[in-house]
Design a protein around this motif. Structure first.
Motif, PDB file in Angstrom:
ATOM      1  N   CYS A  12       0.826  -1.212   0.000  1.00 45.13           N
ATOM      2  CA  CYS A  12       0.000   0.000   0.000  1.00 45.13           C
ATOM      3  C   CYS A  12       0.866   1.271   0.000  1.00 45.13           C
ATOM      4  O   CYS A  12       1.596   1.522   0.953  1.00 45.13           O
ATOM      5  CB  CYS A  12      -0.899  -0.033   1.232  1.00 45.13           C
ATOM      6  SG  CYS A  12      -1.727   1.523   1.575  1.00 45.13           S
ATOM      7  N   PRO A  13       0.764   2.094  -1.072  1.00 48.36           N
ATOM      8  CA  PRO A  13       1.578   3.317  -1.106  1.00 48.36           C
ATOM      9  C   PRO A  13       1.182   4.330  -0.029  1.00 48.36           C
ATOM     10  O   PRO A  13       2.029   5.080   0.452  1.00 48.36           O
ATOM     11  CB  PRO A  13       1.341   3.868  -2.512  1.00 48.36           C
ATOM     12  CG  PRO A  13       0.067   3.251  -2.968  1.00 48.36           C
ATOM     13  CD  PRO A  13      -0.037   1.916  -2.278  1.00 48.36           C
ATOM     14  N   PHE A  14      -0.094   4.349   0.363  1.00 49.69           N
ATOM     15  CA  PHE A  14      -0.524   5.272   1.413  1.00 49.69           C
ATOM     16  C   PHE A  14       0.056   4.853   2.765  1.00 49.69           C
ATOM     17  O   PHE A  14       0.415   5.694   3.586  1.00 49.69           O
ATOM     18  CB  PHE A  14      -2.056   5.343   1.483  1.00 49.69           C
ATOM     19  CG  PHE A  14      -2.663   5.920   0.237  1.00 49.69           C
ATOM     20  CD1 PHE A  14      -2.631   7.278  -0.007  1.00 49.69           C
ATOM     21  CD2 PHE A  14      -3.243   5.096  -0.710  1.00 49.69           C
ATOM     22  CE1 PHE A  14      -3.172   7.818  -1.164  1.00 49.69           C
ATOM     23  CE2 PHE A  14      -3.787   5.614  -1.871  1.00 49.69           C
ATOM     24  CZ  PHE A  14      -3.756   6.987  -2.103  1.00 49.69           C
ATOM     25  N   CYS A  15       0.160   3.547   2.973  1.00 50.81           N
ATOM     26  CA  CYS A  15       0.777   3.033   4.201  1.00 50.81           C
ATOM     27  C   CYS A  15       2.246   3.429   4.244  1.00 50.81           C
ATOM     28  O   CYS A  15       2.747   3.886   5.283  1.00 50.81           O
ATOM     29  CB  CYS A  15       0.650   1.511   4.278  1.00 50.81           C
ATOM     30  SG  CYS A  15      -1.057   0.921   4.294  1.00 50.81           S
ATOM     31  N   GLN A  16       2.925   3.269   3.123  1.00 47.68           N
ATOM     32  CA  GLN A  16       4.343   3.624   3.056  1.00 47.68           C
ATOM     33  C   GLN A  16       4.539   5.111   3.306  1.00 47.68           C
ATOM     34  O   GLN A  16       5.458   5.524   4.019  1.00 47.68           O
ATOM     35  CB  GLN A  16       4.922   3.209   1.700  1.00 47.68           C
ATOM     36  CG  GLN A  16       4.965   1.706   1.530  1.00 47.68           C
ATOM     37  CD  GLN A  16       5.215   1.270   0.091  1.00 47.68           C
ATOM     38  OE1 GLN A  16       5.400   2.087  -0.799  1.00 47.68           O
ATOM     39  NE2 GLN A  16       5.197  -0.026  -0.126  1.00 47.68           N
ATOM     40  N   ARG A  17       3.655   5.922   2.771  1.00 46.20           N
ATOM     41  CA  ARG A  17       3.748   7.373   2.950  1.00 46.20           C
ATOM     42  C   ARG A  17       3.510   7.763   4.414  1.00 46.20           C
ATOM     43  O   ARG A  17       4.221   8.601   4.961  1.00 46.20           O
ATOM     44  CB  ARG A  17       2.738   8.060   2.032  1.00 46.20           C
ATOM     45  CG  ARG A  17       2.863   9.545   1.975  1.00 46.20           C
ATOM     46  CD  ARG A  17       2.046  10.110   0.802  1.00 46.20           C
ATOM     47  NE  ARG A  17       2.146  11.545   0.834  1.00 46.20           N
ATOM     48  CZ  ARG A  17       1.168  12.358   1.207  1.00 46.20           C
ATOM     49  NH1 ARG A  17      -0.014  11.877   1.550  1.00 46.20           N
ATOM     50  NH2 ARG A  17       1.346  13.664   1.216  1.00 46.20           N
ATOM     51  N   ALA A  18       2.524   7.140   5.039  1.00 46.93           N
ATOM     52  CA  ALA A  18       2.240   7.438   6.450  1.00 46.93           C
ATOM     53  C   ALA A  18       3.410   7.012   7.341  1.00 46.93           C
ATOM     54  O   ALA A  18       3.829   7.759   8.230  1.00 46.93           O
ATOM     55  CB  ALA A  18       0.958   6.734   6.885  1.00 46.93           C
ATOM     56  N   LYS A  19       3.955   5.829   7.092  1.00 44.91           N
ATOM     57  CA  LYS A  19       5.097   5.357   7.876  1.00 44.91           C
ATOM     58  C   LYS A  19       6.302   6.268   7.673  1.00 44.91           C
ATOM     59  O   LYS A  19       7.040   6.540   8.628  1.00 44.91           O
ATOM     60  CB  LYS A  19       5.438   3.908   7.533  1.00 44.91           C
ATOM     61  CG  LYS A  19       4.360   2.923   7.996  1.00 44.91           C
ATOM     62  CD  LYS A  19       4.743   1.489   7.749  1.00 44.91           C
ATOM     63  CE  LYS A  19       4.782   1.158   6.290  1.00 44.91           C
ATOM     64  NZ  LYS A  19       5.059  -0.265   6.017  1.00 44.91           N
ATOM     65  N   ALA A  20       6.489   6.768   6.469  1.00 44.46           N
ATOM     66  CA  ALA A  20       7.603   7.684   6.190  1.00 44.46           C
ATOM     67  C   ALA A  20       7.475   8.961   7.008  1.00 44.46           C
ATOM     68  O   ALA A  20       8.482   9.501   7.494  1.00 44.46           O
ATOM     69  CB  ALA A  20       7.666   8.007   4.697  1.00 44.46           C
ATOM     70  N   LEU A  21       6.247   9.450   7.186  1.00 42.62           N
ATOM     71  CA  LEU A  21       6.042  10.642   8.005  1.00 42.62           C
ATOM     72  C   LEU A  21       6.506  10.390   9.433  1.00 42.62           C
ATOM     73  O   LEU A  21       7.263  11.185  10.002  1.00 42.62           O
ATOM     74  CB  LEU A  21       4.566  11.064   7.984  1.00 42.62           C
ATOM     75  CG  LEU A  21       4.203  12.224   8.918  1.00 42.62           C
ATOM     76  CD1 LEU A  21       4.975  13.490   8.575  1.00 42.62           C
ATOM     77  CD2 LEU A  21       2.699  12.484   8.859  1.00 42.62           C
ATOM     78  N   PHE A  22       6.083   9.277  10.016  1.00 48.78           N
ATOM     79  CA  PHE A  22       6.501   8.967  11.383  1.00 48.78           C
ATOM     80  C   PHE A  22       8.007   8.726  11.459  1.00 48.78           C
ATOM     81  O   PHE A  22       8.657   9.148  12.423  1.00 48.78           O
ATOM     82  CB  PHE A  22       5.701   7.787  11.941  1.00 48.78           C
ATOM     83  CG  PHE A  22       4.285   8.150  12.257  1.00 48.78           C
ATOM     84  CD1 PHE A  22       3.975   8.911  13.377  1.00 48.78           C
ATOM     85  CD2 PHE A  22       3.242   7.749  11.426  1.00 48.78           C
ATOM     86  CE1 PHE A  22       2.672   9.269  13.668  1.00 48.78           C
ATOM     87  CE2 PHE A  22       1.934   8.095  11.705  1.00 48.78           C
ATOM     88  CZ  PHE A  22       1.647   8.864  12.837  1.00 48.78           C
ATOM     89  N   ASP A  23       8.571   8.077  10.449  1.00 45.31           N
ATOM     90  CA  ASP A  23      10.021   7.877  10.406  1.00 45.31           C
ATOM     91  C   ASP A  23      10.746   9.216  10.390  1.00 45.31           C
ATOM     92  O   ASP A  23      11.715   9.427  11.122  1.00 45.31           O
ATOM     93  CB  ASP A  23      10.432   7.059   9.180  1.00 45.31           C
ATOM     94  CG  ASP A  23      10.030   5.594   9.267  1.00 45.31           C
ATOM     95  OD1 ASP A  23       9.792   5.089  10.387  1.00 45.31           O
ATOM     96  OD2 ASP A  23       9.948   4.952   8.198  1.00 45.31           O
ATOM     97  N   ASN A  24      10.268  10.152   9.559  1.00 43.92           N
ATOM     98  CA  ASN A  24      10.893  11.475   9.461  1.00 43.92           C
ATOM     99  C   ASN A  24      10.782  12.266  10.755  1.00 43.92           C
ATOM    100  O   ASN A  24      11.642  13.096  11.047  1.00 43.92           O
ATOM    101  CB  ASN A  24      10.295  12.275   8.297  1.00 43.92           C
ATOM    102  CG  ASN A  24      10.684  11.723   6.951  1.00 43.92           C
ATOM    103  OD1 ASN A  24      11.699  11.037   6.806  1.00 43.92           O
ATOM    104  ND2 ASN A  24       9.872  12.003   5.937  1.00 43.92           N
ATOM    105  N   LEU A  25       9.734  11.990  11.521  1.00 43.23           N
ATOM    106  CA  LEU A  25       9.563  12.656  12.820  1.00 43.23           C
ATOM    107  C   LEU A  25      10.343  11.944  13.919  1.00 43.23           C
ATOM    108  O   LEU A  25      10.363  12.400  15.058  1.00 43.23           O
ATOM    109  CB  LEU A  25       8.076  12.716  13.193  1.00 43.23           C
ATOM    110  CG  LEU A  25       7.190  13.594  12.305  1.00 43.23           C
ATOM    111  CD1 LEU A  25       5.727  13.419  12.682  1.00 43.23           C
ATOM    112  CD2 LEU A  25       7.611  15.055  12.394  1.00 43.23           C
ATOM    113  N   GLY A  26      10.958  10.811  13.584  1.00 42.29           N
ATOM    114  CA  GLY A  26      11.705  10.041  14.574  1.00 42.29           C
ATOM    115  C   GLY A  26      10.806   9.311  15.553  1.00 42.29           C
ATOM    116  O   GLY A  26      11.229   8.960  16.654  1.00 42.29           O
TER     117      GLY A  26
END
Length: 85
Positions: A12-26
Motif C-alpha cells: 500500500c503506497p498510502f501506508c508507506q507514505r504514512a510510515k515515512a512521516l513517522f520515520d521522518n519525525l523520529g
C-alpha cells in the motif's frame, strides 16, 4: 511514552507514505501488516469506527484516521503535540 499503531498492507503506497512521516519525525510505531495477519482486520475495523481501508493509525489508542488525515494534522501543527503526550 507515546504509542503509535499502524494497520497496513505491505504493498500500500498510502501506508508507506504514512510510515515515512513517522520515520521522518523520529517516532517509533508498531505496525500490524494485515497481509500477514488477516485475522486482525476485524479488530482494526472495530477500533476505526467501521473504516476498512489501510492505513488506519492510532496514537495512544486514539484513532487519527488514514494517511491523508495524519498529513493534514501534521500540516496544521497538530500531530507532533499528540506524539508528546
Amino acid at each position: 511514552m507515546t504509542t503509535v499503531l499502524i494497520y497496513s498492507k505491505d504493498y500500500c503506497p498510502f501506508c508507506q507514505r504514512a510510515k515515512a512521516l513517522f520515520d521522518n519525525l523520529g517516532q517509533k510505531y508498531e505496525e500490524i501488516d494485515l497481509m500477514a495477519n488477516p485475522q486482525r482486520k476485524s479488530e482494526m475495523v472495530s477500533m476505526a469506527n467501521g473504516r476498512t481501508t489501510v492505513p488506519q493509525i492510532f496514537v495512544n489508542g486514539k484513532h487519527l484516521g488514514g494517511c491523508d488525515d495524519v498529513y493534514a494534522l501534521h500540516d496544521q501543527g497538530k500531530l507532533e503535540p499528540l506524539l508528546k503526550d
